[in-house]
Design a protein around this motif. Structure first.
Motif, PDB file in Angstrom:
ATOM      1  N   PHE A 159       0.888  -1.192   0.004  1.00 12.93           N
ATOM      2  CA  PHE A 159       0.066   0.019  -0.135  1.00 12.93           C
ATOM      3  C   PHE A 159       1.008   1.317   0.026  1.00 12.93           C
ATOM      4  O   PHE A 159       0.258   2.486  -0.305  1.00 12.93           O
ATOM      5  N   ALA A 160       2.152   0.913   0.071  1.00 15.12           N
ATOM      6  CA  ALA A 160       2.900   2.416   0.442  1.00 15.12           C
ATOM      7  C   ALA A 160       2.918   3.255  -0.731  1.00 15.12           C
ATOM      8  O   ALA A 160       2.900   4.458  -0.358  1.00 15.12           O
ATOM      9  N   PRO A 161       2.847   3.002  -1.983  1.00 18.53           N
ATOM     10  CA  PRO A 161       2.753   3.910  -3.163  1.00 18.53           C
ATOM     11  C   PRO A 161       1.748   4.719  -3.030  1.00 18.53           C
ATOM     12  O   PRO A 161       1.698   6.016  -3.516  1.00 18.53           O
ATOM     13  N   ARG A 162       0.496   4.579  -2.296  1.00 20.11           N
ATOM     14  CA  ARG A 162      -0.616   5.400  -1.937  1.00 20.11           C
ATOM     15  C   ARG A 162      -0.896   5.891  -0.885  1.00 20.11           C
ATOM     16  O   ARG A 162      -1.851   6.535  -0.360  1.00 20.11           O
ATOM     17  N   CYS A 163       0.105   5.707   0.149  1.00 23.75           N
ATOM     18  CA  CYS A 163       0.053   5.909   1.402  1.00 23.75           C
ATOM     19  C   CYS A 163       0.311   7.196   1.805  1.00 23.75           C
ATOM     20  O   CYS A 163       1.522   7.708   1.462  1.00 23.75           O
ATOM     21  N   GLN A 164      -0.419   7.855   2.702  1.00 22.75           N
ATOM     22  CA  GLN A 164      -0.185   9.435   3.202  1.00 22.75           C
ATOM     23  C   GLN A 164       0.848   9.439   4.415  1.00 22.75           C
ATOM     24  O   GLN A 164       1.666  10.132   4.650  1.00 22.75           O
ATOM     25  N   LEU A 165       0.996   8.244   5.100  1.00 23.12           N
ATOM     26  CA  LEU A 165       1.965   8.098   6.177  1.00 23.12           C
ATOM     27  C   LEU A 165       3.355   7.296   5.843  1.00 23.12           C
ATOM     28  O   LEU A 165       4.163   7.179   6.422  1.00 23.12           O
ATOM     29  N   ARG A 166       3.491   7.169   4.506  1.00 26.94           N
ATOM     30  CA  ARG A 166       4.478   6.412   3.966  1.00 26.94           C
ATOM     31  C   ARG A 166       5.836   6.851   4.414  1.00 26.94           C
ATOM     32  O   ARG A 166       6.355   8.269   4.573  1.00 26.94           O
ATOM     33  N   ARG A 167       6.847   6.200   4.930  1.00 25.11           N
ATOM     34  CA  ARG A 167       8.252   6.243   5.187  1.00 25.11           C
ATOM     35  C   ARG A 167       8.901   5.707   4.387  1.00 25.11           C
ATOM     36  O   ARG A 167       8.713   4.801   3.524  1.00 25.11           O
ATOM     37  N   GLU A 168      10.446   6.036   4.319  1.00 20.38           N
ATOM     38  CA  GLU A 168      11.164   5.624   3.365  1.00 20.38           C
ATOM     39  C   GLU A 168      11.504   4.214   3.657  1.00 20.38           C
ATOM     40  O   GLU A 168      11.459   3.289   2.782  1.00 20.38           O
ATOM     41  N   TYR A 169      11.390   3.581   4.913  1.00 20.17           N
ATOM     42  CA  TYR A 169      11.810   2.276   5.099  1.00 20.17           C
ATOM     43  C   TYR A 169      10.397   1.190   4.668  1.00 20.17           C
ATOM     44  O   TYR A 169      10.534   0.086   4.803  1.00 20.17           O
ATOM     45  N   CYS A 170       9.397   1.916   4.351  1.00 18.86           N
ATOM     46  CA  CYS A 170       8.075   1.110   4.168  1.00 18.86           C
ATOM     47  C   CYS A 170       8.353  -0.020   2.908  1.00 18.86           C
ATOM     48  O   CYS A 170       7.826  -0.988   2.884  1.00 18.86           O
ATOM     49  N   SER A 171       9.125   0.365   2.191  1.00 11.42           N
ATOM     50  CA  SER A 171       9.111  -0.385   0.643  1.00 11.42           C
ATOM     51  C   SER A 171      10.327  -1.300   1.036  1.00 11.42           C
ATOM     52  O   SER A 171      10.414  -1.966  -0.045  1.00 11.42           O
ATOM     53  N   ARG A 172      11.058  -1.411   2.037  1.00  8.42           N
ATOM     54  CA  ARG A 172      12.050  -2.067   2.251  1.00  8.42           C
ATOM     55  C   ARG A 172      11.582  -3.535   2.668  1.00  8.42           C
ATOM     56  O   ARG A 172      12.426  -4.628   2.110  1.00  8.42           O
ATOM     57  N   GLU A 173      10.709  -3.734   3.701  1.00 10.29           N
ATOM     58  CA  GLU A 173      10.276  -4.904   4.100  1.00 10.29           C
ATOM     59  C   GLU A 173       8.910  -5.045   4.397  1.00 10.29           C
ATOM     60  O   GLU A 173       8.072  -4.216   4.505  1.00 10.29           O
ATOM     61  N   VAL A 174       8.119  -6.193   4.313  1.00  8.19           N
ATOM     62  CA  VAL A 174       6.931  -6.634   4.438  1.00  8.19           C
ATOM     63  C   VAL A 174       6.485  -6.465   5.823  1.00  8.19           C
ATOM     64  O   VAL A 174       7.085  -7.202   6.493  1.00  8.19           O
ATOM     65  N   PRO A 175       5.642  -5.299   5.984  1.00 11.75           N
ATOM     66  CA  PRO A 175       5.170  -5.220   7.597  1.00 11.75           C
ATOM     67  C   PRO A 175       4.350  -6.436   8.073  1.00 11.75           C
ATOM     68  O   PRO A 175       3.711  -6.939   7.558  1.00 11.75           O
ATOM     69  N   PRO A 176       4.897  -6.985   9.288  1.00 10.55           N
ATOM     70  CA  PRO A 176       3.976  -7.969   9.706  1.00 10.55           C
ATOM     71  C   PRO A 176       2.691  -7.604  10.468  1.00 10.55           C
ATOM     72  O   PRO A 176       2.701  -6.461  10.962  1.00 10.55           O
ATOM     73  N   MET A 177       1.845  -8.615  10.835  1.00 11.57           N
ATOM     74  CA  MET A 177       0.693  -8.242  11.650  1.00 11.57           C
ATOM     75  C   MET A 177       1.017  -8.031  13.018  1.00 11.57           C
ATOM     76  O   MET A 177       1.617  -9.003  13.623  1.00 11.57           O
ATOM     77  N   THR A 178       0.606  -6.914  13.499  1.00 15.45           N
ATOM     78  CA  THR A 178       1.019  -6.798  15.097  1.00 15.45           C
ATOM     79  C   THR A 178       0.014  -6.227  15.779  1.00 15.45           C
ATOM     80  O   THR A 178      -0.876  -5.537  15.259  1.00 15.45           O
TER      81      THR A 178
END
Lengths: 315, 325
Positions: A277-296
């Motif tokens: 979702f990072a390319p459309r995300c308003q809260l996007r940070r530079e590290y978002c596209s580095r690794e898949v975020p796990p469910m927390t």
């Protein structure tokens, strides 16, 4: 799970993980191409031939459905797990009467029943799903019924054997507003009677808010948020969920311009690494596209897959 | 505000194929006596379920269908009397955006071609170079990049295709856009982008919309006035806020009550209508809604109610609001 194209497999569903609790309704929400229908078809083991299951398991009462043989699945389908599809026009057979099509479920799973008993059960079932003159309707063909009635026939067929799990894929999307309200009320009623569970697949968040207990939000083949309807609608955690809720015009009226998520839903060929979702995300940070975020978990029973709003440590 | 479009007594019947021994042809009463003024600069939301005639209304106004009776006047001139160049000029003034952006674009035409065609046919532009420039400007107007003109429809997503559909409707600089379920096939996150685009274009170009949809929350967002149709007739017509606040007609109440709310807050008890929309071949006697109406009275079965103005600008077709009550 992915799709085979020539030599290459395009990954669609990635590490999908959710549970349907006994006696409750789980809503699976997502936009077109997010893999929500494919998830349901995987449970039924009815995936199209180009689809490849790459790993994982689907446990039904503790047994892995993916390890079952086709013969074993045939016994489960229609008896323990049943499905209602979106298009009642195309999923009924036009050359058989509806009575015959419903009777087929009994012929396969209740082979001890005689022809008369079968007919009586079918007529009773049609009455139960709210069809007037069931005796007459039983001998009619699908083209003689309205859209709402066809969907009722589909539901009758699905609940004929009192399945433990009912998969409903956009069951009311093709119906008019007042008819949708009737069909949703019917599904609730049947669920109360049979104590079964329902997995409701839809893109309509209004339908989810009114019929489900738990919700899974999918985006581009992954679960991005899960929780109770209270969690999802009152304290949405994932930026995608928040954006979705904000982009629906309200029946109570909106002040100013409607929020919209920029860009469009990606297709399986163009998934980005890391958070999809990072390319459309308003809260996007530079590290978002580095690794898949796990469910927390951000609250008991409420989980999000997001580097920014989740509780996991950033990469 | 003046009326851009005046519709009086508009009827559209579709004849059914007659059986060998049947004496008379039977008709589907798709539109049965529509009176409507579309005011300049307004957005009129038209709501109804399938079979209500809302799409036929749009198609008859753009003359994709010939009316069976009644008149449509555009700026005071009867459009059925227009011939030749006048008729062509009228067609350019009213354009349509369809529901399905997949089905309404020719897969073999590049987007640039599809957009240039109406402009060349109507001689809006002289020659290919001017057409290319105009196409680029149109694409920019709907939020696409000019270089996309050389691509074919398959290369676009649903939302982008709907933007192309809108660009094509705008190509002839229309005054009125008829949007028939123009956002219904789109994903939620894309739907809001297109709704905002409609609002921006309205402001920038001074457009008037007839916005046909089954989605009441969309209607609430875009409309200035709302009109509800049932079996070919108008049952309620009112300014937006009055419409949602007062909900005079029992059908309107049921329709609003049936819409699922995106909220976990407790809601008022739902009115679930019995039965389905009757057949438009033999519409019910008296009030057409009486077979499903929770407030049905004896008179409703016999006497057809008329559309009456109950409050300023608020019209209802229902015996509950008969004169003197």
């Amino acid at each position: 799970m992915g799709f085979q194209e020539d030599e290459h497999v395009h990954g669609l569903i990635d590490n999908l993980c959710f549970a349907v609790t006994e006696g409750s309704v789980l809503g699976v929400v997502g936009e077109s191409g997010c893999g929500k229908s494919m998830a349901a078809l995987s449970v039924m083991r009815l995936l199209p031939s180009a689809a490849v299951v790459q790993g994982g398991e689907i446990l039904f009462n503790g047994a892995n459905l993916l390890a079952k043989t086709e013969a074993e699945m045939e016994k489960i389908r229609g008896r323990d797990i049943a499905m209602v599809f979106q298009e009642p026009m195309t999923s009924l057979n036009p050359v058989h009467t509806v009575g015959r099509q419903i009777g087929e479920v009994f012929r396969i799973h209740r082979s001890a029943m005689g022809a008369e008993e079968r007919r009586a059960a079918t007529v009773a079932l049609l009455g139960e799903v709210g069809i007037a003159n069931p005796e007459q309707r039983c001998d009619q063909y699908s083209h003689q019924l309205s859209g709402g009635m066809r969907q009722r026939v589909m539901i009758a067929m699905a609940v004929a054997c009192g399945p433990q799990l009912l998969l409903a894929d956009e069951p009311t999307t093709a119906l008019d507003g007042t008819i949708q309200a009737q069909v949703l009320a019917l599904m609730q009623e049947l669920k109360q009677q049979t104590q079964g569970s329902i997995m409701l697949i839809t893109h309509n968040l209004g339908v989810v808010a009114e019929t489900c207990n738990d919700v899974v939000i999918m985006y581009a083949g992954r679960v991005v948020e899960s929780g109770t309807i209270g969690h999802i609608f009152d304290q949405p955690g994932h930026p995608y969920t928040r954006g979705l809720l904000a982009s629906i015009p309200s029946l109570a009226g909106n002040a100013g311009e409607l929020f919209s998520i920029p860009g469009t839903v990606p297709s399986a060929e163009s998934f980005e690494p890391g958070c999809r979702f990072a390319p459309r995300c308003q809260l996007r940070r530079e590290y978002c596209s580095r690794e898949v975020p796990p469910m927390t978990e951000i609250a008991p029973g409420h989980a999000v897959a997001c580097w920014v709003t989740g509780s996991g440590r950033q990469p | 505000m003046s009326a851009l479009l005046e519709i009086r007594g508009l009827k559209k019947y579709f004849g059914l194929k007659r059986h060998l021994f049947q004496r008379r042809t039977r008709f589907v009463h798709a539109l049965d006596g529509i009176d409507l003024d579309l005011m300049e600069g307004e957005t009129l939301g038209v709501v109804g379920e399938s079979g209500s005639g809302k799409s036929t209304l749009g198609r008859t106004i753009v003359r994709l269908e010939e009316p069976s009776a009644g008149s449509i006047r555009y700026l005071g001139r009867d459009v059925s009397a227009l011939r030749g160049a006048d008729a062509q000029a009228f067609r350019a003034r009213i354009q349509m955006v369809f529901q399905d952006p997949y089905a309404s674009l020719n897969p073999r035409l590049s987007v640039g071609h599809a957009l240039a065609e109406p402009m060349l046919v109507h001689r809006k532009v002289a020659g290919r170079r001017a057409a290319r420039q105009a196409v680029g400007a149109l694409l920019g107007q709907v939020g696409l990049r000019p270089e996309m003109a050389s691509s074919y429809p398959f290369a676009f997503s649903g939302g982008q295709r709907q933007r192309i559909g809108i660009a094509r409707a705008l190509a002839l600089e229309p005054k009125i856009l008829i949007c028939d379920e123009a956002v219904s096939a789109l994903d939620v996150s894309v739907q809001s982008q297109i709704l905002n685009l409609f609002n921006q274009l309205k402001k920038a170009l001074g457009l008037t919309y007839l916005f046909i949809t089954h989605d009441l929350s969309v209607v609430r967002y875009v409309s200035d006035r709302v009109m509800v149709m049932y079996l070919g007739q108008v049952v309620e017509l009112a300014p937006r806020d009055a419409f949602f606040a007062r909900r005079l007609h029992p059908y309107t109440r049921a329709l609003i009550s049936a819409a699922p709310l995106v909220s976990t807050a407790p809601r008022e008890a739902r009115i679930i209508l019995q039965g389905e929309i009757p057949n438009a071949i033999d519409p019910p006697s008296g009030c057409r809604f009486h077979t499903r109406c929770p407030n049905v009275m004896d008179a409703c079965r016999r006497v057809e109610p008329q559309l009456r103005e109950i409050e300023a600008g608020h019209h209802v077709r229902c015996h509950l609001y008969a004169a003197g009550q």
